[in-house]
Design a protein around this motif. Sequence first.
Motif, PDB file in Angstrom:
ATOM      1  N   GLU B 195      41.336  41.236  38.753  1.00  0.00           N
ATOM      2  CA  GLU B 195      40.831  40.786  37.442  1.00  0.00           C
ATOM      3  C   GLU B 195      41.051  39.055  37.281  1.00  0.00           C
ATOM      4  O   GLU B 195      40.492  38.267  37.071  1.00  0.00           O
ATOM      5  CB  GLU B 195      41.231  41.329  36.202  1.00  0.00           C
ATOM      6  CG  GLU B 195      40.678  42.618  35.900  1.00  0.00           C
ATOM      7  CD  GLU B 195      40.930  42.876  34.445  1.00  0.00           C
ATOM      8  OE1 GLU B 195      40.609  42.273  33.507  1.00  0.00           O
ATOM      9  OE2 GLU B 195      41.895  43.743  34.230  1.00  0.00           O
ATOM     10  N   LYS B 196      42.221  38.744  37.745  1.00  0.00           N
ATOM     11  CA  LYS B 196      42.537  37.252  37.960  1.00  0.00           C
ATOM     12  C   LYS B 196      41.367  36.629  38.809  1.00  0.00           C
ATOM     13  O   LYS B 196      41.039  35.672  38.294  1.00  0.00           O
ATOM     14  CB  LYS B 196      43.809  37.248  38.281  1.00  0.00           C
ATOM     15  CG  LYS B 196      44.675  35.734  38.192  1.00  0.00           C
ATOM     16  CD  LYS B 196      46.142  35.677  38.361  1.00  0.00           C
ATOM     17  CE  LYS B 196      46.478  36.217  39.754  1.00  0.00           C
ATOM     18  NZ  LYS B 196      47.867  35.983  39.896  1.00  0.00           N
ATOM     19  N   VAL B 197      41.240  37.188  39.796  1.00  0.00           N
ATOM     20  CA  VAL B 197      40.344  36.550  40.959  1.00  0.00           C
ATOM     21  C   VAL B 197      38.933  36.426  40.235  1.00  0.00           C
ATOM     22  O   VAL B 197      38.224  35.217  40.032  1.00  0.00           O
ATOM     23  CB  VAL B 197      40.183  37.140  41.939  1.00  0.00           C
ATOM     24  CG1 VAL B 197      39.105  36.707  42.940  1.00  0.00           C
ATOM     25  CG2 VAL B 197      41.489  37.217  43.053  1.00  0.00           C
ATOM     26  N   MET B 198      38.525  37.660  39.568  1.00  0.00           N
ATOM     27  CA  MET B 198      37.192  37.698  38.684  1.00  0.00           C
ATOM     28  C   MET B 198      37.166  36.514  37.728  1.00  0.00           C
ATOM     29  O   MET B 198      35.963  35.856  37.748  1.00  0.00           O
ATOM     30  CB  MET B 198      36.838  38.899  38.050  1.00  0.00           C
ATOM     31  CG  MET B 198      36.781  40.231  39.339  1.00  0.00           C
ATOM     32  SD  MET B 198      36.844  41.711  38.575  1.00  0.00           S
ATOM     33  CE  MET B 198      35.217  41.707  37.788  1.00  0.00           C
ATOM     34  N   PHE B 199      38.127  36.369  37.036  1.00  0.00           N
ATOM     35  CA  PHE B 199      38.352  35.143  36.124  1.00  0.00           C
ATOM     36  C   PHE B 199      37.747  33.825  36.599  1.00  0.00           C
ATOM     37  O   PHE B 199      37.151  33.326  35.959  1.00  0.00           O
ATOM     38  CB  PHE B 199      39.501  35.334  35.365  1.00  0.00           C
ATOM     39  CG  PHE B 199      39.823  34.270  34.279  1.00  0.00           C
ATOM     40  CD1 PHE B 199      39.003  34.330  33.037  1.00  0.00           C
ATOM     41  CD2 PHE B 199      40.337  32.979  34.636  1.00  0.00           C
ATOM     42  CE1 PHE B 199      39.201  33.279  32.174  1.00  0.00           C
ATOM     43  CE2 PHE B 199      40.400  31.973  33.933  1.00  0.00           C
ATOM     44  CZ  PHE B 199      39.984  32.070  32.501  1.00  0.00           C
ATOM     45  N   ALA B 201      36.762  33.184  39.682  1.00  0.00           N
ATOM     46  CA  ALA B 201      35.456  33.179  40.319  1.00  0.00           C
ATOM     47  C   ALA B 201      34.325  32.773  39.191  1.00  0.00           C
ATOM     48  O   ALA B 201      33.587  32.274  39.445  1.00  0.00           O
ATOM     49  CB  ALA B 201      35.166  34.423  40.957  1.00  0.00           C
TER      50      ALA B 201
END
Lengths: 213, 213
Positions: B195-199, B201
């Motif tokens: 989720e952190k990466v998705m945020f 990104a």
Amino acid sequence: MVPKKTVARLILYKRFLKQLIDDGVKNTYSHDIATKFGVTATQVRRDLMCVGYHGASRSGYDVKKLYDEILRFFINTEGKDVVLVGVGNLGRALLSYFSGGKSHIRVVAAFDNDEHKVGRVICGCRCYHINELKDFVDKNKIHTVMLCAPATAAQDIAVQLIKSGVKGILNFSPVRLNLSADVYIEDFDITMNLEKVMFFAGSNTGFEEKINV
Amino acid sequence: MVPKKTVARLILYKRFLKQLIDDGVKNTYSHDIATKFGVTATQVRRDLMCVGYHGASRSGYDVKKLYDEILRFFINTEGKDVVLVGVGNLGRALLSYFSGGKSHIRVVAAFDNDEHKVGRVICGCRCYHINELKDFVDKNKIHTVMLCAPATAAQDIAVQLIKSGVKGILNFSPVRLNLSADVYIEDFDITMNLEKVMFFAGSNTGFEEKINV
DNA sequence: TAGATTGTTAATCGATTAACAATC
DNA sequence: TAGATTGTTAATCGATTAACAATC
């Protein structure tokens, strides 16, 4: 810019608030959240200020409203899909983990360069050839990739990912990626972290710090 | 006390040095290591001072000797074995990952409370009942556990782990463990990190920061 | 009101890095 | 020697927290 650590904590708070809603709790306080996650109440208030929702003195935070506001903060994240690249042992494992329905995140495709895997459905996820990645990313507006390539191939594949328009990589490979482009990379190195725990676990057994005092 | 981050970096340096040895490289410099991992040379020199091996001005570090010294620093870690608790999707995946022989760390046993799994050999690893954990830990001097229990059970199992004498937990479950005892816990939360990466990104795609400047 | 909680400032803390004398 | 690299100090940086006025 919101600090990386604040984002990480907000994701945890979001989970907790979801649970509170399910439990029918109406209000919560910075202190409640703080004790739940082992941080200070000031830290929580600071984090929550980043999402723009203000609590009320004395009555704290409205659980439902705060949750909605955090969702809004993660608006670019929620509902977005991810793909997985590299269907080895670990890749397959992650596919089965996410297909289990425990997570709200959908892994919508897998990619590999092994012709035996291409075209098959693995753990509920169709596997495409890595060359099809760019088209897929464009068409499905994918921003994020879980990279499970072997160490030897990781760097080359990462370059290809960026050329395909990927903006974020969760890197499971034990290799630091060297990429100049504007990509967010999070290294998620299982072996390294396991060794780290082993080190501190080993140091723990003798209680050296207590002797030193 | 050596900072957690330094330990993490030393593990990466160790890997790199191993590779240099295999490649027949005799000497290396703080600058080489620094560029490899995207840190400053001062940082590397500082980290290396923690292991007690001193380089020579002008000629840098003797690769073989430095490597040996880092091994000595990790003396409580090297050769030690770990066990896995919770043989679900993720647990099985980790077993197959570590049985693949890519890692030098051995997972010597798995534990679960599902009678269907107990007694079987899963991905090359024998599965025992969780009640046998204490005996096994005592007998085999296990310090470290990979915890892959479901969220609902994680806290209770963690308490049991500590009672069994475990000193370090790599916690794959999406739950913060609340343990007062002297245990080292590293949270390794896949969904949270994804989720952190998705945020980030997602935030990347618009290049907002460039507009704001 | 008194007591508790908030948002926010100022102080603290720890980790990182710039700088440089010492060394080869 | 001149140039490069080390170990180490002092300065910087950023994140955390203590403290407190404002609020209900």
